[in-house]
Design a protein around this motif. Structure first.
Motif, PDB file in Angstrom:
ATOM      1  N   GLY A   1     -54.935 -47.598  40.549  1.00 33.21           N
ATOM      2  CA  GLY A   1     -55.641 -48.577  41.361  1.00 33.21           C
ATOM      3  C   GLY A   1     -55.061 -49.971  41.264  1.00 33.21           C
ATOM      4  O   GLY A   1     -55.259 -50.786  42.164  1.00 33.21           O
ATOM      5  N   VAL A   2     -54.349 -50.275  40.173  1.00 31.59           N
ATOM      6  CA  VAL A   2     -53.710 -51.580  40.015  1.00 31.59           C
ATOM      7  C   VAL A   2     -52.217 -51.402  40.256  1.00 31.59           C
ATOM      8  O   VAL A   2     -51.520 -50.770  39.460  1.00 31.59           O
ATOM      9  CB  VAL A   2     -53.959 -52.178  38.619  1.00 31.59           C
ATOM     10  CG1 VAL A   2     -53.269 -53.533  38.473  1.00 31.59           C
ATOM     11  CG2 VAL A   2     -55.453 -52.322  38.360  1.00 31.59           C
ATOM     12  N   VAL A   3     -51.720 -51.954  41.343  1.00 30.78           N
ATOM     13  CA  VAL A   3     -50.310 -51.758  41.696  1.00 30.78           C
ATOM     14  C   VAL A   3     -49.394 -52.796  41.061  1.00 30.78           C
ATOM     15  O   VAL A   3     -48.181 -52.576  40.966  1.00 30.78           O
ATOM     16  CB  VAL A   3     -50.112 -51.760  43.230  1.00 30.78           C
ATOM     17  CG1 VAL A   3     -50.893 -50.619  43.856  1.00 30.78           C
ATOM     18  CG2 VAL A   3     -50.528 -53.085  43.836  1.00 30.78           C
ATOM     19  N   GLU A   4     -49.968 -53.922  40.622  1.00 32.20           N
ATOM     20  CA  GLU A   4     -49.147 -54.942  39.973  1.00 32.20           C
ATOM     21  C   GLU A   4     -50.061 -55.935  39.252  1.00 32.20           C
ATOM     22  O   GLU A   4     -51.183 -56.207  39.690  1.00 32.20           O
ATOM     23  CB  GLU A   4     -48.280 -55.682  40.995  1.00 32.20           C
ATOM     24  CG  GLU A   4     -47.371 -56.741  40.413  1.00 32.20           C
ATOM     25  CD  GLU A   4     -46.566 -57.478  41.495  1.00 32.20           C
ATOM     26  OE1 GLU A   4     -46.158 -56.822  42.472  1.00 32.20           O
ATOM     27  OE2 GLU A   4     -46.373 -58.683  41.359  1.00 32.20           O
ATOM     28  N   VAL A   5     -49.550 -56.467  38.138  1.00 27.85           N
ATOM     29  CA  VAL A   5     -50.182 -57.576  37.435  1.00 27.85           C
ATOM     30  C   VAL A   5     -49.180 -58.722  37.416  1.00 27.85           C
ATOM     31  O   VAL A   5     -47.991 -58.513  37.178  1.00 27.85           O
ATOM     32  CB  VAL A   5     -50.566 -57.190  35.986  1.00 27.85           C
ATOM     33  CG1 VAL A   5     -51.244 -58.365  35.287  1.00 27.85           C
ATOM     34  CG2 VAL A   5     -51.461 -55.963  35.976  1.00 27.85           C
TER      35      VAL A   5
ATOM     36  N   VAL B   1     -53.097 -62.682  38.269  1.00 24.74           N
ATOM     37  CA  VAL B   1     -53.420 -61.934  39.486  1.00 24.74           C
ATOM     38  C   VAL B   1     -53.425 -60.438  39.215  1.00 24.74           C
ATOM     39  O   VAL B   1     -52.541 -59.914  38.517  1.00 24.74           O
ATOM     40  CB  VAL B   1     -52.395 -62.231  40.606  1.00 24.74           C
ATOM     41  CG1 VAL B   1     -52.845 -61.578  41.924  1.00 24.74           C
ATOM     42  CG2 VAL B   1     -52.199 -63.726  40.796  1.00 24.74           C
ATOM     43  N   LEU B   2     -54.419 -59.755  39.771  1.00 23.23           N
ATOM     44  CA  LEU B   2     -54.435 -58.303  39.845  1.00 23.23           C
ATOM     45  C   LEU B   2     -54.246 -57.906  41.303  1.00 23.23           C
ATOM     46  O   LEU B   2     -54.969 -58.404  42.178  1.00 23.23           O
ATOM     47  CB  LEU B   2     -55.770 -57.740  39.359  1.00 23.23           C
ATOM     48  CG  LEU B   2     -56.192 -58.020  37.915  1.00 23.23           C
ATOM     49  CD1 LEU B   2     -57.639 -57.572  37.721  1.00 23.23           C
ATOM     50  CD2 LEU B   2     -55.281 -57.316  36.936  1.00 23.23           C
ATOM     51  N   TYR B   3     -53.295 -57.039  41.583  1.00 18.90           N
ATOM     52  CA  TYR B   3     -53.116 -56.505  42.927  1.00 18.90           C
ATOM     53  C   TYR B   3     -53.676 -55.090  42.943  1.00 18.90           C
ATOM     54  O   TYR B   3     -53.161 -54.185  42.271  1.00 18.90           O
ATOM     55  CB  TYR B   3     -51.639 -56.490  43.317  1.00 18.90           C
ATOM     56  CG  TYR B   3     -51.048 -57.875  43.454  1.00 18.90           C
ATOM     57  CD1 TYR B   3     -51.202 -58.614  44.631  1.00 18.90           C
ATOM     58  CD2 TYR B   3     -50.338 -58.456  42.412  1.00 18.90           C
ATOM     59  CE1 TYR B   3     -50.664 -59.880  44.766  1.00 18.90           C
ATOM     60  CE2 TYR B   3     -49.800 -59.725  42.535  1.00 18.90           C
ATOM     61  CZ  TYR B   3     -49.968 -60.428  43.710  1.00 18.90           C
ATOM     62  OH  TYR B   3     -49.431 -61.685  43.826  1.00 18.90           O
ATOM     63  N   LEU B   4     -54.769 -54.905  43.701  1.00 18.21           N
ATOM     64  CA  LEU B   4     -55.455 -53.621  43.762  1.00 18.21           C
ATOM     65  C   LEU B   4     -55.023 -52.849  45.003  1.00 18.21           C
ATOM     66  O   LEU B   4     -54.867 -53.426  46.089  1.00 18.21           O
ATOM     67  CB  LEU B   4     -56.971 -53.819  43.797  1.00 18.21           C
ATOM     68  CG  LEU B   4     -57.598 -54.657  42.675  1.00 18.21           C
ATOM     69  CD1 LEU B   4     -59.118 -54.681  42.854  1.00 18.21           C
ATOM     70  CD2 LEU B   4     -57.219 -54.132  41.305  1.00 18.21           C
TER      71      LEU B   4
ATOM     72  N   ILE C   1     -62.607 -60.052  34.470  1.00 20.07           N
ATOM     73  CA  ILE C   1     -61.203 -60.067  34.903  1.00 20.07           C
ATOM     74  C   ILE C   1     -60.305 -60.565  33.771  1.00 20.07           C
ATOM     75  O   ILE C   1     -59.231 -60.010  33.510  1.00 20.07           O
ATOM     76  CB  ILE C   1     -61.045 -60.939  36.160  1.00 20.07           C
ATOM     77  CG1 ILE C   1     -61.757 -60.285  37.351  1.00 20.07           C
ATOM     78  CG2 ILE C   1     -59.565 -61.158  36.488  1.00 20.07           C
ATOM     79  CD1 ILE C   1     -61.874 -61.177  38.560  1.00 20.07           C
ATOM     80  N   HIS C   2     -60.758 -61.615  33.090  1.00 20.16           N
ATOM     81  CA  HIS C   2     -60.020 -62.128  31.941  1.00 20.16           C
ATOM     82  C   HIS C   2     -59.852 -61.037  30.882  1.00 20.16           C
ATOM     83  O   HIS C   2     -58.761 -60.860  30.310  1.00 20.16           O
ATOM     84  CB  HIS C   2     -60.765 -63.332  31.358  1.00 20.16           C
ATOM     85  CG  HIS C   2     -60.299 -63.753  29.998  1.00 20.16           C
ATOM     86  ND1 HIS C   2     -59.114 -64.424  29.791  1.00 20.16           N
ATOM     87  CD2 HIS C   2     -60.864 -63.577  28.774  1.00 20.16           C
ATOM     88  CE1 HIS C   2     -58.963 -64.647  28.491  1.00 20.16           C
ATOM     89  NE2 HIS C   2     -60.015 -64.151  27.865  1.00 20.16           N
TER      90      HIS C   2
ATOM     91  N   SER D   1     -62.486 -48.601  32.455  1.00 21.91           N
ATOM     92  CA  SER D   1     -63.893 -49.005  32.479  1.00 21.91           C
ATOM     93  C   SER D   1     -64.053 -50.425  33.010  1.00 21.91           C
ATOM     94  O   SER D   1     -64.935 -50.705  33.829  1.00 21.91           O
ATOM     95  CB  SER D   1     -64.488 -48.910  31.073  1.00 21.91           C
ATOM     96  OG  SER D   1     -64.412 -47.590  30.581  1.00 21.91           O
ATOM     97  N   ARG D   2     -63.212 -51.321  32.524  1.00 25.15           N
ATOM     98  CA  ARG D   2     -63.308 -52.714  32.962  1.00 25.15           C
ATOM     99  C   ARG D   2     -62.969 -52.842  34.445  1.00 25.15           C
ATOM    100  O   ARG D   2     -63.618 -53.601  35.165  1.00 25.15           O
ATOM    101  CB  ARG D   2     -62.402 -53.597  32.112  1.00 25.15           C
ATOM    102  CG  ARG D   2     -62.848 -53.691  30.662  1.00 25.15           C
ATOM    103  CD  ARG D   2     -62.228 -54.863  29.940  1.00 25.15           C
ATOM    104  NE  ARG D   2     -62.645 -54.912  28.545  1.00 25.15           N
ATOM    105  CZ  ARG D   2     -63.822 -55.340  28.128  1.00 25.15           C
ATOM    106  NH1 ARG D   2     -64.711 -55.771  29.005  1.00 25.15           N
ATOM    107  NH2 ARG D   2     -64.121 -55.357  26.828  1.00 25.15           N
ATOM    108  N   LEU D   3     -61.966 -52.097  34.915  1.00 23.93           N
ATOM    109  CA  LEU D   3     -61.625 -52.151  36.335  1.00 23.93           C
ATOM    110  C   LEU D   3     -62.781 -51.636  37.183  1.00 23.93           C
ATOM    111  O   LEU D   3     -63.092 -52.207  38.240  1.00 23.93           O
ATOM    112  CB  LEU D   3     -60.358 -51.338  36.608  1.00 23.93           C
ATOM    113  CG  LEU D   3     -59.926 -51.259  38.074  1.00 23.93           C
ATOM    114  CD1 LEU D   3     -59.607 -52.644  38.630  1.00 23.93           C
ATOM    115  CD2 LEU D   3     -58.722 -50.331  38.237  1.00 23.93           C
ATOM    116  N   THR D   4     -63.437 -50.583  36.735  1.00 22.33           N
ATOM    117  CA  THR D   4     -64.567 -50.025  37.483  1.00 22.33           C
ATOM    118  C   THR D   4     -65.675 -51.052  37.657  1.00 22.33           C
ATOM    119  O   THR D   4     -66.244 -51.212  38.748  1.00 22.33           O
ATOM    120  CB  THR D   4     -65.110 -48.787  36.757  1.00 22.33           C
ATOM    121  OG1 THR D   4     -64.099 -47.776  36.711  1.00 22.33           O
ATOM    122  CG2 THR D   4     -66.339 -48.233  37.466  1.00 22.33           C
TER     123      THR D   4
END
Length: 263
Positions: free
Chosen positions: A16-20, A87-90, A118-119, A136-139
């Motif tokens: 689900g996270v394509v890039e940080v 940045v999180l790229y979802l 997010i932090h 879990s945190r992303l959810t």
């Protein structure tokens, strides 16, 4: 590279996270561009001003910004000393196409809990050792973002000539590396080339060629994060050569491809 710019980017092993992206830009200003992912942005130092779909917005340290896929935006520092961001790229399917309009209407949220989550996720991803915690945190983050988006009143669709613009965007997305001529696109869409350019620019805030360049830079980022050398990435992403890639990559991100993946 922009003077003093520091960028760290990586692809985490989190579905689900394509890039940080973690970056410090003392002077860089982003030109208008788009992403093919949801952009979840927090600012740690300074403040940012940006235009999203022709409307000006600002982001301070207490806020969270959510920029939807395929909607043009730029970015610049409010303060002379620049800004520091994470940045999180979802992936685009994580929040859904039906919520893009709500994100355009209100892309910033003052939500201390969301920002703290997010932090925390950034800390877990930087460590890279706690997969279940990251999931879990992303959810929880996605759930809270969805709650914000669904509270927004989504206006009825704009009746501008969106059909032609969307068809051209889909053609460009399908031909990122190979490219296509405006004449060929016009034949597929059944519209005059000049009308194509006007409709696309009106809908997305940039001409088709700039959109295609931005998509190629996005693709180059993915290849770089996969470990491909910059010289190879240029060809894989549809650029003429490494110099061509470097010029556009630096213009958009403020750093060279080599600096982008430097540990």
């Amino acid at each position: 590279m922009s003077s003093g710019a520091v960028v760290r980017a990586w692809r985490p092993g989190l579905p689900g996270v394509v890039e940080v992206l973690h970056a410090h830009f003392p002077s860089h200003a982003y030109p208008t561009h788009t992403h093919d992912a949801w952009t979840v942005l927090i600012v740690d130092e300074g403040a940012v001003r940006y235009d999203l779909d022709h409307r000006e917005h600002g982001l301070a340290q207490a806020q969270v910004s959510l920029l939807p896929p395929h909607v043009p935006h730029d970015g610049r520092s409010v303060l002379p000393q620049g800004f520091r961001k994470r940045v999180l790229y979802l992936a685009p399917d994580r929040l859904g196409d039906g919520l893009i309009g709500a994100a355009v209407d209100q892309p910033e949220y003052v939500d201390p809990l969301l920002r703290h989550r997010i932090h925390q996720l950034h800390g877990v991803l930087k460590n890279g050792q706690e997969d279940l915690e990251a999931q879990s945190r992303l959810t929880l983050i996605e759930e809270r973002l969805g709650q914000h988006l669904r509270r927004q009143v989504v206006d009825p669709p704009d009746r501008r000539d969106t059909g032609v613009a969307v068809e051209l965007r889909e053609l460009l997305d399908a031909n990122v590396t190979n490219g296509l001529t405006l004449e060929d696109a016009a034949k597929v869409v059944h519209a005059h080339p000049a009308h194509l350019v006007r409709a696309f620019s009106r809908e997305y805030g940039m001409p088709p060629h700039r959109y295609l360049t931005g998509r190629r830079v996005d693709l180059a980022r993915r290849y770089l994060l996969d470990g491909h050398p910059a010289a190879e990435v240029a060809t894989l992403a549809g650029f003429y050569d490494q110099s061509h890639l470097n010029r556009h990559f630096r213009k958009l991100l403020g750093v060279t491809p080599a600096s982008f993946v430097k540990p």
